[in-house]
Design a protein around this motif. Structure first.
Motif, mmCIF file in Angstrom:
data_model
loop_
_atom_site.group_PDB
_atom_site.id
_atom_site.type_symbol
_atom_site.label_atom_id
_atom_site.label_comp_id
_atom_site.label_asym_id
_atom_site.label_seq_id
_atom_site.Cartn_x
_atom_site.Cartn_y
_atom_site.Cartn_z
ATOM 1 N N ALA A 1 -40.475 32.654 2.867
ATOM 2 C CA ALA A 1 -39.200 33.230 3.295
ATOM 3 C C ALA A 1 -38.086 32.680 2.418
ATOM 4 N N VAL A 2 -36.944 33.335 2.479
ATOM 5 C CA VAL A 2 -35.728 32.814 1.878
ATOM 6 C C VAL A 2 -34.795 32.489 3.040
ATOM 7 N N ILE A 3 -34.429 31.220 3.130
ATOM 8 C CA ILE A 3 -33.558 30.739 4.196
ATOM 9 C C ILE A 3 -32.247 30.303 3.573
ATOM 10 N N ASN A 4 -31.176 30.809 4.131
ATOM 11 C CA ASN A 4 -29.835 30.525 3.643
ATOM 12 C C ASN A 4 -29.141 29.625 4.660
ATOM 13 N N LEU A 5 -28.931 28.363 4.299
ATOM 14 C CA LEU A 5 -28.264 27.427 5.199
ATOM 15 C C LEU A 5 -26.763 27.626 5.118
ATOM 16 N N VAL A 6 -26.149 27.859 6.287
ATOM 17 C CA VAL A 6 -24.723 28.118 6.353
ATOM 18 C C VAL A 6 -24.074 27.233 7.406
ATOM 19 N N ALA A 7 -22.766 27.053 7.251
ATOM 20 C CA ALA A 7 -21.981 26.268 8.200
ATOM 21 C C ALA A 7 -20.780 27.101 8.633
ATOM 22 N N ALA A 8 -20.463 27.042 9.912
ATOM 23 C CA ALA A 8 -19.374 27.854 10.462
ATOM 24 C C ALA A 8 -18.012 27.478 9.883
ATOM 25 N N TRP A 9 -17.849 26.236 9.448
ATOM 26 C CA TRP A 9 -16.565 25.771 8.917
ATOM 27 C C TRP A 9 -16.399 26.073 7.423
ATOM 28 N N CYS A 10 -17.414 26.592 6.792
ATOM 29 C CA CYS A 10 -17.472 26.745 5.334
ATOM 30 C C CYS A 10 -16.992 28.136 4.900
ATOM 31 N N PRO A 11 -15.801 28.241 4.273
ATOM 32 C CA PRO A 11 -15.315 29.559 3.852
ATOM 33 C C PRO A 11 -16.215 30.237 2.815
ATOM 34 N N ASP A 12 -16.903 29.448 1.984
ATOM 35 C CA ASP A 12 -17.842 30.064 1.045
ATOM 36 C C ASP A 12 -18.971 30.766 1.791
ATOM 37 N N CYS A 13 -19.315 30.257 2.969
ATOM 38 C CA CYS A 13 -20.384 30.850 3.775
ATOM 39 C C CYS A 13 -19.932 32.115 4.483
ATOM 40 N N TYR A 14 -18.847 32.009 5.238
ATOM 41 C CA TYR A 14 -18.465 33.119 6.105
ATOM 42 C C TYR A 14 -17.531 34.126 5.454
ATOM 43 N N GLU A 15 -17.001 33.822 4.276
ATOM 44 C CA GLU A 15 -16.160 34.799 3.578
ATOM 45 C C GLU A 15 -16.809 35.241 2.275
ATOM 46 N N ALA A 16 -16.853 34.345 1.312
ATOM 47 C CA ALA A 16 -17.282 34.714 -0.046
ATOM 48 C C ALA A 16 -18.722 35.224 -0.083
ATOM 49 N N GLN A 17 -19.664 34.432 0.422
ATOM 50 C CA GLN A 17 -21.050 34.859 0.340
ATOM 51 C C GLN A 17 -21.358 35.977 1.335
ATOM 52 N N ALA A 18 -20.806 35.881 2.532
ATOM 53 C CA ALA A 18 -21.094 36.884 3.565
ATOM 54 C C ALA A 18 -20.764 38.296 3.095
ATOM 55 N N ALA A 19 -19.713 38.446 2.321
ATOM 56 C CA ALA A 19 -19.314 39.768 1.832
ATOM 57 C C ALA A 19 -20.339 40.362 0.863
ATOM 58 N N ASN A 20 -21.138 39.496 0.246
ATOM 59 C CA ASN A 20 -22.087 39.941 -0.782
ATOM 60 C C ASN A 20 -23.542 39.673 -0.423
ATOM 61 N N ILE A 21 -23.817 39.255 0.806
ATOM 62 C CA ILE A 21 -25.150 38.768 1.156
ATOM 63 C C ILE A 21 -26.241 39.811 0.961
ATOM 64 N N ASP A 22 -25.921 41.088 1.103
ATOM 65 C CA ASP A 22 -26.956 42.106 0.941
ATOM 66 C C ASP A 22 -27.455 42.221 -0.496
ATOM 67 N N ALA A 23 -26.680 41.725 -1.472
ATOM 68 C CA ALA A 23 -27.160 41.692 -2.858
ATOM 69 C C ALA A 23 -28.343 40.743 -2.986
ATOM 70 N N LEU A 24 -28.402 39.753 -2.138
ATOM 71 C CA LEU A 24 -29.534 38.818 -2.089
ATOM 72 C C LEU A 24 -30.611 39.348 -1.155
ATOM 73 N N ARG A 25 -30.211 39.747 0.031
ATOM 74 C CA ARG A 25 -31.154 40.116 1.076
ATOM 75 C C ARG A 25 -31.939 41.394 0.763
ATOM 76 N N SER A 26 -31.271 42.443 0.333
ATOM 77 C CA SER A 26 -31.919 43.751 0.185
ATOM 78 C C SER A 26 -33.135 43.745 -0.738
ATOM 79 N N PRO A 27 -33.051 43.183 -1.959
ATOM 80 C CA PRO A 27 -34.242 43.183 -2.811
ATOM 81 C C PRO A 27 -35.403 42.387 -2.206
ATOM 82 N N LEU A 28 -35.077 41.327 -1.495
ATOM 83 C CA LEU A 28 -36.127 40.516 -0.866
ATOM 84 C C LEU A 28 -36.826 41.296 0.237
#
Length: 123
Positions: free
Chosen positions: A23-50
């Motif tokens: 599996a691919v597991i993405n560790l995230v933190a609720a306080w982390c803007p890179d997690c809930y803003e920057a990466q979240a907006a683009n997460i399907d670029a990672l998830r979809s091909p997998l």
């Protein structure tokens, strides 16, 4: 509480490791803007091909507040995958973390390239 899509429970990740899962597991933190803003907006670029290739992808929320893990298991998994630094994207192959130094990868192109590199390692 910050909402993340595609969440997995820590027990399920522990089971993947114990049962030689992949599996691919993405560790995230609720306080982390890179997690809930920057990466979240683009997460399907990672998830979809997998997912298209049959690989499980999930987010594992490990902290609500900085330096406070949700449980000892969340802390143990985070440390086992390389420690702090979020988001941290980990490839688990046959129950072993084989690529876990993927920290703060947030833009669409880089996430898509990460998915491609994971798929090459899996095949």
């Amino acid at each position: 509480m910050t909402k993340f899509p595609y969440l997995i429970e820590a027990d399920a990740v522990q089971d993947l490791l114990a049962n030689n899962g992949t599996a691919v597991i993405n560790l995230v933190a609720a306080w982390c803007p890179d997690c809930y803003e920057a990466q979240a907006a683009n997460i399907d670029a990672l998830r979809s091909p997998l997912v298209e290739d049959g690989v499980l992808f999930a987010n594992l929320l490990v902290q609500e507040h900085k330096h406070e893990y949700l449980s000892p298991l969340h802390q143990a998994l985070t440390l086992g995958f390389g420690g702090h630094g979020f988001p941290r994207t980990v490839l688990i192959l046959n129950g072993e973390p084989v690529s876990s130094d993927n920290v703060e990868i947030t833009d669409e192109t880089a996430l898509n390239q990460l998915a491609s590199s994971f798929l090459q390692l899996i095949k």
